[in-house]
Each structure stands twice: as structure tokens, then as C-alpha cells.
Write an enzyme that holds these catalytic residues in place. Structure first.
Site, PDB file in Angstrom:
ATOM      1  N   GLN A   1      -5.947  -1.614  -5.090  1.00  9.58           N
ATOM      2  CA  GLN A   1      -4.960  -1.238  -4.084  1.00  9.58           C
ATOM      3  C   GLN A   1      -3.702  -0.690  -4.753  1.00  9.58           C
ATOM      4  O   GLN A   1      -3.154  -1.291  -5.678  1.00  9.58           O
ATOM      5  CB  GLN A   1      -4.595  -2.438  -3.215  1.00  9.58           C
TER       6      GLN A   1
ATOM      7  N   CYS B   1      -9.337   1.093   6.252  1.00  6.84           N
ATOM      8  CA  CYS B   1      -8.276   2.061   5.983  1.00  6.84           C
ATOM      9  C   CYS B   1      -8.400   3.275   6.906  1.00  6.84           C
ATOM     10  O   CYS B   1      -7.713   4.276   6.700  1.00  6.84           O
ATOM     11  CB  CYS B   1      -8.311   2.502   4.522  1.00  6.84           C
TER      12      CYS B   1
ATOM     13  N   CYS C   1       9.812  11.277  -8.511  1.00 11.04           N
ATOM     14  CA  CYS C   1       8.891  10.928  -7.423  1.00 11.04           C
ATOM     15  C   CYS C   1       9.356   9.581  -6.871  1.00 11.04           C
ATOM     16  O   CYS C   1       9.334   8.577  -7.590  1.00 11.04           O
ATOM     17  CB  CYS C   1       7.447  10.843  -7.923  1.00 11.04           C
TER      18      CYS C   1
ATOM     19  N   CYS D   1       6.403  19.601  -1.777  1.00  9.36           N
ATOM     20  CA  CYS D   1       5.401  18.648  -2.252  1.00  9.36           C
ATOM     21  C   CYS D   1       4.491  18.193  -1.115  1.00  9.36           C
ATOM     22  O   CYS D   1       4.943  17.971   0.006  1.00  9.36           O
ATOM     23  CB  CYS D   1       6.087  17.435  -2.883  1.00  9.36           C
TER      24      CYS D   1
ATOM     25  N   ASP E   1     -14.860  -4.576   3.609  1.00 11.90           N
ATOM     26  CA  ASP E   1     -13.753  -3.650   3.371  1.00 11.90           C
ATOM     27  C   ASP E   1     -14.353  -2.331   2.898  1.00 11.90           C
ATOM     28  O   ASP E   1     -14.296  -1.992   1.721  1.00 11.90           O
ATOM     29  CB  ASP E   1     -12.794  -4.236   2.329  1.00 11.90           C
TER      30      ASP E   1
ATOM     31  N   CYS F   1       4.364  13.107   0.264  1.00 11.37           N
ATOM     32  CA  CYS F   1       4.964  12.288   1.329  1.00 11.37           C
ATOM     33  C   CYS F   1       5.336  13.179   2.509  1.00 11.37           C
ATOM     34  O   CYS F   1       6.455  13.671   2.580  1.00 11.37           O
ATOM     35  CB  CYS F   1       6.207  11.570   0.821  1.00 11.37           C
TER      36      CYS F   1
ATOM     37  N   CYS G   1      13.869  12.833  -0.821  1.00  4.30           N
ATOM     38  CA  CYS G   1      13.278  13.435  -2.015  1.00  4.30           C
ATOM     39  C   CYS G   1      13.660  14.909  -2.122  1.00  4.30           C
ATOM     40  O   CYS G   1      13.500  15.669  -1.159  1.00  4.30           O
ATOM     41  CB  CYS G   1      11.753  13.301  -1.986  1.00  4.30           C
TER      42      CYS G   1
ATOM     43  N   GLU H   1     -21.378  -4.999  -4.021  1.00  2.67           N
ATOM     44  CA  GLU H   1     -20.719  -3.718  -4.293  1.00  2.67           C
ATOM     45  C   GLU H   1     -21.713  -2.817  -5.021  1.00  2.67           C
ATOM     46  O   GLU H   1     -22.383  -3.257  -5.958  1.00  2.67           O
ATOM     47  CB  GLU H   1     -19.466  -3.936  -5.154  1.00  2.67           C
TER      48      GLU H   1
END
Length: 455
Positions: free
Chosen positions: A286, A411, A156, A78, A384, A81, A72, A336
């Protein structure tokens, strides 16, 4: 100063050894764009009295064998990433070890952790991107280490080509009409954010432009030009909205937003694991659907579900896991706390002709209690939770529930390892842990695991 980086990778805080002997021993450095084991030269302004500092390397003296040239052109500035300078296999190996280390810290056997599943092509994987306008009206992403500064970018590599093209068109349009960006200090200016979503299966594209004023009056001509340019060039644009947001806080979501539909409808259709989902501008979904499908398949395989079983899906969101599981069990209850997500889950079940689900808009503990009164103990529980984890109260409630199998999707390896210690106390054994890389070139990693109640 010359330091040898010892422990953690870029963006996560770096331990170091000070060979120069001049830095305070308690100073913790974060040195981006470096790799474990490299020796670098850095300068730390005003080091005395500081406990933490983020500094860029002035010179890399010894390079890691897995260092590679970042593709990139905006990588050095940036903040998106932070690992593009690291060969992808090295990233995956690190994430596997990272998961193992947190489990081992909590007394679990790290051998249950499999190698992290990566991507064949770890670019152009995101189905959602959010760009921000600078005070000068330039559209881009936040600068590494300086969140208040916006980098004017031209591409990007982790977003789709269509989303990049929308970003370029909007950026050129704002520059042509000399439209101002939002000033966080004076709370003035017009343009705030551009949120983009695109399904990699249906190709449907959404663009939501956040601004402080309505898209009419003096702005009507400029807005009509933008609509024409976007709809003419992008066949898949099914949703184009102008989000009027006068809130002082500079976030791309506020309670007082007014939605002005400029083209199409207010949602797009996303598909994952063969199921269709309606996705609005604020729907949590996601962001890497290709890898998310692997999460779902792994969870189904680990759960070993049967047609005559019942299950609970805690933190079910819009039904990402609920719908595939509901097609394989007798009955499923989803819990939820976000009411809009529950309404979406119900709608998604109807769209997919799934009739054996029951969704509750409650917190996890109260939702479980209500389901138990009606159904009794389920055969399977899936959770989750957000990055903060489920917490001890929820995990103890699950332990007392005594369901035979628990599938935990996470996560955050740290909160995952802390949470499952509570299940161990209730007689559960950690059987299998599979890390999956949903966010290449970053420190994040997802986990699918299964725990079974012994005896």
C-alpha cells in the site's frame, strides 16, 4: 463553446450540455481541471466524427464554490494529482456519493455507506514514487493528457521530502554528466526510470535507477559520483540499486533485469499496524501506509474475529492483512497467485514470529479448494482483489463455501458492487461499507465492507 459540466469529476470523463449548438451530440468530452456544475469555454479541434475528446478549458465562466488554488506549481501540466483545485472536503463528499451510486445501481441500500475517511494532512503521504526520464535526460512525471511527454519537475507535494531530494539530486546528476534518456521510438538512450520507496515509520529509503547499460566501464565515474552524493546527503538511504534493463518495452520492471547493488541491501523495512515487512523494489505494498492502517483496523473491527476461529485471506499479497488477522485468530490461510508475494508473506510471518499461517501460491478458486480439503469451512473469509475485481467464478465459489462472514476490501467501487451481487444470491446481506481515501487529489477510493450470511 460553453458547457455546463453535469456528472463526473476531473479525470473521469465529463458529461456536458452544449449551449453553442455546434458540437456533435455523441461527442463525449473530458475536460480536466474543472468541477461539476461549472460553465466553461472550450474549443474542440476536428469535432466532426469524433466520439471522445480531451480538451483543456480556455475560460472558466462560472466557478464552483469548492474550487481552490492548487498548491503545486506543476498542477496545470502534471497528470498526477488531478483534483488539487478541489477543496478536500468536496473530494471526500464526492467519493462517498460515488460509492453509493454504484451500490444503488446494483440494487443495494446506499444508506449502509458511511462518510469517506480522509486525511488530516493530504500531502506527503506516498511511500512509493516513480519518475521517468525524457529523451533529453530530464527527470519528471507524465504530462496530463499526453503520456508520452515528460514534465521536468522540481518538486512533488504527495511524496516525502527525502524522495523529492533524491529526485532532485539524480536529475541534477544526469544533467551534469549529459546522460541521455530512453527514446521509446528508436529504443536507444541510457536512463529510463527512478523508483523510490521510503517507510514513514522506519525512515528507511530505497532508490532504484533503471538504465539500459551496466553501471561500470565508461559510466563508472558518473555512477560513483551519484553514490557519493546520495549517501552523503541522505542518512536513511538503506538501498541503492542500478537496474540494468535492456527490454524494448519502456516499463520499470522486466524479466531480464539485472540488479546491481550500489549501496546497502536490496530491501527496506516497512512497518504498518505494528508489524514489520520487508519491501523490495517490485513488492506490491500500500502506497499510503497511514490510511492503509485504517483499512486494516476497520477490517478487523468489521470482521469481529475470535481467537478460536479460522479464516482465509484471498489475494493476500505479502500479508498486509494476513499478519494482523493471524494474531487474532486460531489459524489463517493466505492465497495469492504471485509466487514472489507468497515467499515474502512467509518471510514476513517469520520476521514477526507469527506461526499460525499457511500461504499458498495458487489462484483464488484452487487455493480455496485446497484449504477446504484440509481445514473445512472457515469462519471468516477476507478478500482484497485487484481493480478488476474477483469475478463471478470466484464470488460464486465463495457463496457456495457458506462461511458466516465475508470482509471485502476493494479499490474499485464499480467492480465491488458487481462482485457482491453474487453473494446476495447465496443469502448474504451487505451490512457495512466504509470508504477510505488512500489517494487524495485523485478519483480513487478504497472500500472496507462486511457481508453476513443470513440464517
Amino acid at each position: 463553446m460553453i458547457h455546463s459540466l453535469d456528472k463526473k469529476g476531473s479525470g473521469m470523463g465529463l458529461a456536458y450540455r452544449d449551449h453553442g449548438g455546434n458540437l456533435p451530440r455523441k461527442l463525449k468530452l473530458n475536460i480536466p481541471q474543472t468541477l461539476i456544475g461549472e460553465e466553461v469555454e472550450v474549443v474542440v479541434p476536428n469535432a466532426d466524427g469524433r466520439r471522445r475528446a480531451t480538451v483543456m478549458p480556455d475560460k472558466i465562466l462560472t466557478t464552483h464554490p469548492e474550487r481552490t488554488a492548487p498548491p503545486c506549481p506543476h498542477f496545470e501540466l502534471c497528470g498526477g494529482c488531478v483534483w488539487q483545485h478541489w477543496e478536500y472536503d468536496g473530494q471526500l463528499n464526492y467519493k462517498t456519493d460515488f460509492v453509493k451510486s454504484h451500490l444503488e445501481k446494483q440494487g443495494f441500500d446506499p444508506s449502509v455507506v458511511k462518510d469517506t475517511i480522509g486525511m488530516d494532512h493530504p500531502f506527503e503521504f506516498r511511500n512509493k514514487m516513480e519518475f521517468t526520464f525524457s529523451e533529453e535526460g530530464k527527470l519528471g512525471l507524465h504530462e496530463l493528457g499526453n503520456f508520452r511527454n515528460i514534465i521536468d519537475i522540481g518538486t512533488c507535494l504527495i511524496s516525502s521530502r527525502d524522495m523529492v531530494r533524491v529526485m532532485q539530486i539524480v536529475s541534477d546528476w544526469a544533467d551534469e554528466f549529459q546522460l541521455s534518456g530512453y527514446d521509446k521510438n528508436t529504443h536507444s538512450g541510457l536512463l529510463r526510470h527512478l523508483r523510490l520507496r521510503q517507510s514513514q515509520v522506519t525512515g528507511e529509503l530505497m532508490a532504484a535507477l533503471f538504465a539500459t547499460e551496466r553501471p561500470d566501464g565508461e559510466l563508472a565515474g558518473a555512477v560513483n559520483t551519484l553514490v557519493f552524493r546520495l549517501t552523503s546527503e541522505l542518512d536513511g538511504l538503506e538501498s541503492l540499486m542500478w537496474m540494468e534493463n535492456k527490454d524494448i518495452a519502456d516499463v520499470a520492471q522486466a524479466e531480464d533485469e539485472d540488479v546491481h547493488l550500489l549501496h546497502g541491501r536490496t530491501y527496506i523495512h516497512e512497518e504498518m499496524s505494528g508489524y514489520s515487512y520487508r519491501v523490495w523494489y517490485d513488492t506490491f505494498f500500500q502506497t499510503n501506509p497511514a490510511q492503509a492502517e485504517k483499512l486494516v483496523d476497520l477490517a478487523i473491527g468489521m470482521a469481529d474475529v475470535k481467537e478460536d476461529e479460522s479464516m482465509i485471506d484471498l489475494f493476500c499479497g505479502v500479508g498486509t492483512f494476513s499478519l494482523p488477522f493471524a494474531s487474532r485468530v486460531k489459524s489463517l490461510a493466505g492465497v495469492e497467485i504471485v509466487e514472489s508475494s507468497i515467499e515474502s508473506a512467509k518471510r514476513n510471518a517469520l520476521d514477526n514470529d507469527i506461526q499460525n499461517t499457511h500461504f499458498l501460491a495458487k489462484d483464488a478458486r484452487r487455493g480455496m479448494d485446497e484449504i477446504l480439503e484440509t481445514w473445512g469451512t472457515p469462519h471468516l473469509l477476507l478478500l482484497d482483489p485487484p481493480r478488476s475485481g474477483a469475478g463471478g467464478k470466484v464470488m460464486r465459489r465463495i457463496g457456495r463455501l457458506g462461511t458466516g462472514r465475508v470482509v471485502y476490501v476493494s479499490c474499485n467501487p464499480e467492480t465491488f458492487a458487481e462482485d457482491i451481487t453474487w453473494l446476495r444470491d447465496f443469502g448474504y446481506t451487505l451490512k457495512d461499507v466504509q470508504p477510505v481515501d488512500l489517494f487524495p487529489h485523485s478519483a480513487h477510493v478504497e472500500i472496507v465492507s462486511v457481508l453476513e450470511l443470513e440464517n
